[in-house]
Design a protein around this motif. Structure first.
Motif, PDB file in Angstrom:
ATOM      1  N   ARG A 163      37.749 -41.981 -66.460  1.00 33.22           N
ATOM      2  CA  ARG A 163      38.418 -42.944 -65.594  1.00 33.22           C
ATOM      3  C   ARG A 163      38.764 -42.325 -64.245  1.00 33.22           C
ATOM      4  N   GLU A 164      39.246 -41.085 -64.259  1.00 31.64           N
ATOM      5  CA  GLU A 164      39.592 -40.434 -63.001  1.00 31.64           C
ATOM      6  C   GLU A 164      38.356 -40.258 -62.123  1.00 31.64           C
ATOM      7  N   ALA A 165      37.252 -39.801 -62.744  1.00 29.35           N
ATOM      8  CA  ALA A 165      36.036 -39.594 -61.967  1.00 29.35           C
ATOM      9  C   ALA A 165      35.506 -40.903 -61.406  1.00 29.35           C
ATOM     10  N   LEU A 166      35.532 -41.951 -62.221  1.00 27.03           N
ATOM     11  CA  LEU A 166      35.060 -43.250 -61.746  1.00 27.03           C
ATOM     12  C   LEU A 166      35.975 -43.808 -60.664  1.00 27.03           C
ATOM     13  N   ASP A 167      37.288 -43.633 -60.834  1.00 24.13           N
ATOM     14  CA  ASP A 167      38.223 -44.102 -59.815  1.00 24.13           C
ATOM     15  C   ASP A 167      38.002 -43.363 -58.502  1.00 24.13           C
ATOM     16  N   ASN A 168      37.784 -42.049 -58.598  1.00 21.85           N
ATOM     17  CA  ASN A 168      37.533 -41.268 -57.378  1.00 21.85           C
ATOM     18  C   ASN A 168      36.277 -41.764 -56.667  1.00 21.85           C
ATOM     19  N   THR A 169      35.254 -42.061 -57.459  1.00 19.43           N
ATOM     20  CA  THR A 169      34.002 -42.544 -56.861  1.00 19.43           C
ATOM     21  C   THR A 169      34.199 -43.903 -56.220  1.00 19.43           C
ATOM     22  N   VAL A 170      34.842 -44.806 -56.947  1.00 16.42           N
ATOM     23  CA  VAL A 170      35.058 -46.158 -56.428  1.00 16.42           C
ATOM     24  C   VAL A 170      35.954 -46.128 -55.194  1.00 16.42           C
ATOM     25  N   LEU A 221      38.097 -44.874 -76.161  1.00 17.69           N
ATOM     26  CA  LEU A 221      39.371 -44.953 -75.455  1.00 17.69           C
ATOM     27  C   LEU A 221      40.409 -44.016 -76.050  1.00 17.69           C
ATOM     28  N   ALA A 222      40.213 -43.601 -77.288  1.00 18.16           N
ATOM     29  CA  ALA A 222      41.132 -42.656 -77.920  1.00 18.16           C
ATOM     30  C   ALA A 222      40.753 -41.206 -77.631  1.00 18.16           C
ATOM     31  N   ASP A 223      39.603 -40.979 -76.991  1.00 16.66           N
ATOM     32  CA  ASP A 223      39.182 -39.618 -76.660  1.00 16.66           C
ATOM     33  C   ASP A 223      39.902 -39.136 -75.415  1.00 16.66           C
ATOM     34  N   ALA A 224      40.121 -37.822 -75.335  1.00 11.09           N
ATOM     35  CA  ALA A 224      40.694 -37.243 -74.116  1.00 11.09           C
ATOM     36  C   ALA A 224      39.745 -37.421 -72.940  1.00 11.09           C
ATOM     37  N   SER A 284      32.025 -37.567 -58.872  1.00 10.52           N
ATOM     38  CA  SER A 284      31.542 -38.473 -59.914  1.00 10.52           C
ATOM     39  C   SER A 284      31.296 -37.715 -61.213  1.00 10.52           C
ATOM     40  N   PRO A 285      31.350 -38.417 -62.343  1.00 11.06           N
ATOM     41  CA  PRO A 285      31.130 -37.747 -63.633  1.00 11.06           C
ATOM     42  C   PRO A 285      29.677 -37.307 -63.787  1.00 11.06           C
ATOM     43  N   PRO A 286      29.437 -36.177 -64.431  1.00  7.87           N
ATOM     44  CA  PRO A 286      28.065 -35.646 -64.542  1.00  7.87           C
ATOM     45  C   PRO A 286      27.111 -36.585 -65.263  1.00  7.87           C
ATOM     46  N   TRP A 287      27.628 -37.472 -66.099  1.00  9.07           N
ATOM     47  CA  TRP A 287      26.748 -38.343 -66.880  1.00  9.07           C
ATOM     48  C   TRP A 287      26.334 -39.611 -66.131  1.00  9.07           C
ATOM     49  N   LEU A 288      26.790 -39.771 -64.886  1.00  2.00           N
ATOM     50  CA  LEU A 288      26.488 -40.997 -64.139  1.00  2.00           C
ATOM     51  C   LEU A 288      25.003 -41.062 -63.811  1.00  2.00           C
ATOM     52  N   ALA A 338      44.132 -47.883 -64.837  1.00  8.95           N
ATOM     53  CA  ALA A 338      43.495 -47.707 -63.528  1.00  8.95           C
ATOM     54  C   ALA A 338      44.515 -47.719 -62.401  1.00  8.95           C
ATOM     55  N   HIS A 339      45.733 -48.243 -62.661  1.00  7.63           N
ATOM     56  CA  HIS A 339      46.763 -48.332 -61.627  1.00  7.63           C
ATOM     57  C   HIS A 339      47.725 -47.158 -61.672  1.00  7.63           C
ATOM     58  N   HIS A 340      47.410 -46.147 -62.479  1.00 11.72           N
ATOM     59  CA  HIS A 340      48.336 -45.029 -62.639  1.00 11.72           C
ATOM     60  C   HIS A 340      47.581 -43.708 -62.546  1.00 11.72           C
ATOM     61  N   ASP A 341      48.317 -42.668 -62.211  1.00  8.65           N
ATOM     62  CA  ASP A 341      47.716 -41.350 -62.082  1.00  8.65           C
ATOM     63  C   ASP A 341      47.270 -40.824 -63.442  1.00  8.65           C
ATOM     64  N   LEU A 342      46.279 -39.933 -63.384  1.00 12.22           N
ATOM     65  CA  LEU A 342      45.805 -39.316 -64.613  1.00 12.22           C
ATOM     66  C   LEU A 342      46.936 -38.515 -65.257  1.00 12.22           C
ATOM     67  N   GLY A 343      47.070 -38.643 -66.565  1.00 16.98           N
ATOM     68  CA  GLY A 343      48.115 -37.917 -67.279  1.00 16.98           C
ATOM     69  C   GLY A 343      49.369 -38.731 -67.491  1.00 16.98           C
TER      70      GLY A 343
END
Length: 843
Positions: free
Chosen positions: A239-246, A230-233, A332-336, A68-73
């Motif tokens: 995480r990025e979508a949730l971080d953007n929302t938060v 957590l092993a899925d892409a 936000s992610p579509p599944w929210l 959560a403290h680092h950029d996506l990728g």
């Protein structure tokens, strides 16, 4: 006094209706955002996708790494290295032969549109753990056979597959599997997958979990159950979508919440000001100031409690609508999904919104009641017969203090911290200050503005213009209160949208000036461009190409490892085509293979030798050859091209863009035609650098635009309602003025014209104040952008602002004409009755 307050509310419920509406909507807005944030902090685990059928998944891990403290990728160093051979041997030894399956994930794309799914390659043995079953055909039997999702190709077809290692490779489809929602996968043999991607992403183990955990210790995570996600892409995208929302929602809540609090407090105070005649009469019959204040406080408490409760319920059930708005904007992610819940995490923001609504109602009412409660009985009727055109000292002090602080903040950002304008979370809030200050000081500006705006109409025939001007001049507090929602609507949206467009344009200009090459390559529905494609273009006569490959540079800072983005690129191409603004040193180095160029904000002096770790864990010492000036978020290290090795140092071996120039004497038509032929069907698109700049800027500023525009949408919707609400309250309370006009001989049409002209003047006052406040914001923005990018014009979305102003005007007109028309219909055009005549005589 509680009984009196209840009876007053029952008798004058229409006057309080606008206040209730404003309070309900304000509390609902704040409650919905609080519920959304509370839900985001306690979301249910997402189900596993690629490893849904795997008993356990082994991932290399850094115990101190928090994604959560680092950029996506950006990956931790162990994750970047992948599963080392020693760990593979230990996991294999924990089970029986065949209990361990190696997983690799790498870019592999079939021809056709990319869509929204990952284009990825895997070894065939791992397919069964993701629920892949053969529809027809067979597993790949040799290195030139693959299995693809149904609908992508048919069994027996020969297809081209784009990969980072080979560019375009030719394979035969040996079978097909059912398509899934999360990826478009191409399955290779184990040997071919290892050639295309030497790095091992994860291990699937069928051995007893306890034995595997004992074998790996703290070097890796053993994921079971829902943790396998957590092993899925898709976990990174979630995480990025949730971080953007938060990140976004608190900014929206601060701006929209402050706006809502201001509007609600102003509306409640305005409702009290409208009842000054009643308060004066109470003082005449013996009510003490304390009793008057208690009555108004009880009214505010009753209205605030009921409205806040309704707003809290509306916010609880409307949180999903807010989430849908963010989903539609791509935040936000579509599944929210946010269902109504009374969990403790949800009750806390609901209770906070409820209490805030009650406090705002009390504050707005009590502050306005103090002045009326100080009226002496002998002055009661005289004081009630005319509007108080003064401005309370406390409000004057607040406005002056806010003006000084707002101007100081704008100047500090412009001259001392221009980079703040590139941080949406901070800058959006700073844009709010001058607009709110203008609203606080509005009563002082009403008089001069009314005279100025009515000056062109002074020679018009008839009394309408004179009456409108004098009505506004003698009712400045009412005018300021009704102009405030227009001021907030136009001022906030103008500041937000102009800042967004201006920053985007400045970035465009900066990108265009930073690149000297006339042509470029960009990914065409792919995550990047294969080095094989770059090499193919480089072999064309007269063509020079620079293709930075993204990688990660790890440096040690005391006891921890810091990671930074880096681009591997040829130094000559960096100097000739990318032209970074060098501040110290030189890009030309005697030891190009072991030097690097870094951003000046990294505090690495020229000549410093820096030990670094590459993405594969290789230890290298690089000398800082030069530093360059870079903005936050654009500071990368430029490395020698040897660090662009596919699958070794780079993240995925792909270039995110490539810059092309032509050697002197090269025919542009011939060269560009050859380039287009070379990149056809390779996942790269040939374009001019101007088109590339537009593409890059759109990618870079997407989140900034979404943050500011979504905030503007929330503010806009609330302020539109506030405009209609306030004008309805103001006009409905002026039946006495309407009666006086009718008694003096005004026709119904003249009455309508008078109120219409007055509402247009109120809108004009609000718009003028909004332009003044926005001018302060945009002046500071212009100075900041000039420091960051050089020439940076301010871009104002005139069409959008004209539409917003037009809608605000229409709402103000509707809020005026509806009660006037209702009153005139009640009279049916006849002469006023005895009660009206008595009222007129008292006036």
């Amino acid at each position: 006094m509680l009984t009196v307050a209840v009876q007053t509310l029952r008798a004058r419920w229409v006057s309080f209706l606008g206040t209730v509406v404003a309070l309900v909507l304000g509390v609902a807005q704040i409650a919905a955002m609080g519920v959304l944030l509370a839900t985001m902090s306690d979301l249910p685990d997402r189900p596993a996708e690629r490893f849904a059928n795997a008993p356990a998944v082994v991932l290399p891990v850094d115990p101190d790494w928090n994604p959560a403290h680092h950029d996506l990728g950006v990956r931790s160093l162990p994750a970047a290295r992948g599963v080392p051979p020693r760990l593979l041997r230990e996991v294999t030894a924990a089970g029986m032969p065949g209990d361990t399956v190696v997983d690799r994930a790498f870019y592999a794309q079939l021809p056709g549109p990319e869509g929204n799914k990952d284009q990825v390659g895997h070894p065939w043995p791992v397919a069964r753990f993701g629920g892949y079953d053969l529809n027809d055909g067979a597993a790949p039997a040799n290195d030139r056979e693959i299995v693809v999702p149904a609908g992508q190709a048919r069994t027996g077809d020969t297809v081209n597959v784009l990969t980072a290692e080979d560019g375009v490779g030719h394979y035969t489809v040996s079978g097909t599997v059912a398509a899934v929602d999360w990826e478009n996968a191409v399955f290779f043999t184990d040997v071919e997958a290892a050639r295309l991607a030497p790095r091992v992403n994860a291990l699937v183990t069928l051995a007893p979990v306890d034995r595997v955990r004992a074998a790996v210790g703290t070097e890796a995570d053993v994921l079971t159950g829902r943790e396998r996600h957590l092993a899925d892409a898709g976990a990174d995208r979630d995480r990025e979508a949730l971080d953007n929302t938060v990140t976004l929602v608190p900014v929206m809540a601060s701006v929209a919440g402050t706006t809502a609090v201001f509007v609600v407090a102003s509306t409640f105070a305005f409702a009290v000001v409208q009842r000054r005649r009643e308060i004066a009469l109470l003082r005449t019959v013996g009510a003490t100031p304390r009793q008057v204040r208690r009555m108004i406080r009880n009214e505010a408490l009753l209205v605030g409690t009921v409205a806040s409760a309704a707003g809290t319920v509306l916010g609880l059930y409307g949180a999903q609508s807010l989430a849908d708005l963010l989903i539609g904007m791509g935040v936000s992610p579509p599944w929210l999904r946010i269902g109504p819940s009374l969990r403790l995490a949800v009750l806390v923001p609901l209770a906070a919104a409820f209490l805030l609504g009650v406090v705002v109602a009390l504050s707005g009412a009590v502050a306005a009641s103090r002045r009326a409660a100080r009226i002496r009985p002998v002055e009661a009727l005289g004081e009630a017969s005319a509007d108080d055109t003064g401005m309370p000292p406390a409000r004057r002090l607040l406005g002056v203090t806010g003006g000084i602080c707002g101007t100081g903040l704008t100047a500090w950002i412009a001259f001392r911290s221009p980079g703040t304008v590139l941080s949406p979370n901070t800058y959006v809030v700073s844009l709010l200050v001058p607009v709110l200050v203008a609203a606080v000081l509005a009563p002082l500006a009403v008089g001069p503005l009314a005279r100025l705006l009515m000056w062109p109409f002074r020679r018009l025939e008839g009394p309408i213009a004179m009456l409108v001007r004098e009505s506004v001049l003698t009712s400045r507090r009412r005018t300021a209160a009704t102009a405030a929602p227009v001021l907030l609507t136009v001022g906030l949206t103008l500041s937000l949208l102009s800042a967004t467009d201006s920053i985007g344009t400045a970035r465009d200009n900066g990108v265009q000036r930073a690149v000297s090459s006339p042509y470029a390559l960009a990914p065409d529905g792919t995550p990047g461009i294969s080095p094989r494609v770059i090499a193919k273009v480089a072999r064309i006569d007269g063509v020079r190409i620079a293709a930075p490959v993204l990688t990660t540079l790890y440096t040690r800072d005391e006891n921890r490892i810091e990671e930074n983005d880096a681009l591997a690129v040829d130094p000559a191409a960096l100097k000739d085509m990318l032209r970074p603004r060098v501040t110290h040193g030189s890009i030309d180095s005697d030891d190009d293979a072991n030097s690097m160029v870094v951003a000046d904000r990294w505090d690495m002096p020229v000549g410093t030798r820096v030990p670094v770790l590459m993405a594969d864990g290789a230890k290298v010492t690089l000398r800082v050859a030069a530093t360059y000036r870079a903005l936050s978020g654009e500071d990368v290290a430029y490395l020698p091209p040897r660090f662009a090795g596919t699958g070794r140092y780079a993240r995925d071996g792909l270039a995110r863009r490539a810059y092309i120039s032509l050697a002197p004497g090269t025919d542009p038509a011939t060269a560009t035609a050859a380039i287009r032929r070379a990149v056809a069907g390779t996942g790269a698109r040939f374009m001019t650098t101007d088109a590339l700049a537009a593409t890059e800027s759109a990618y870079t500023r997407h989140l900034t635009e979404v943050r500011q525009r979504s905030t503007a949408v929330i503010v806009l919707l609330f302020c539109f309602i506030a405009i209609l609400n306030t004008l309805l309250m103001a006009t409905a309370d002026r039946r006495r003025d309407l009666t006086v006009l009718r008694l003096t001989g005004a026709t119904p049409r003249q009455v309508v014209r008078f109120f219409l002209a007055e509402s247009l003047l109120v809108v004009a006052v609000g718009v003028t104040l909004a332009l003044a406040a926005s001018a302060v914001n945009l002046a500071g923005l212009a100075v900041a952008l000039r420091q960051l990018f050089g020439t940076a014009p301010i871009v104002v979305p005139y069409a959008v602002m004209a539409a917003i102003t037009a809608v605000s005007t229409l709402l103000a007109v509707a809020g005026t004409l509806l009660p006037v028309g209702s009153a005139l219909r009640t009279r049916r055009g006849g002469a006023p009755g005895r009660k009206a005549r008595d009222t007129a005589r008292r006036c």
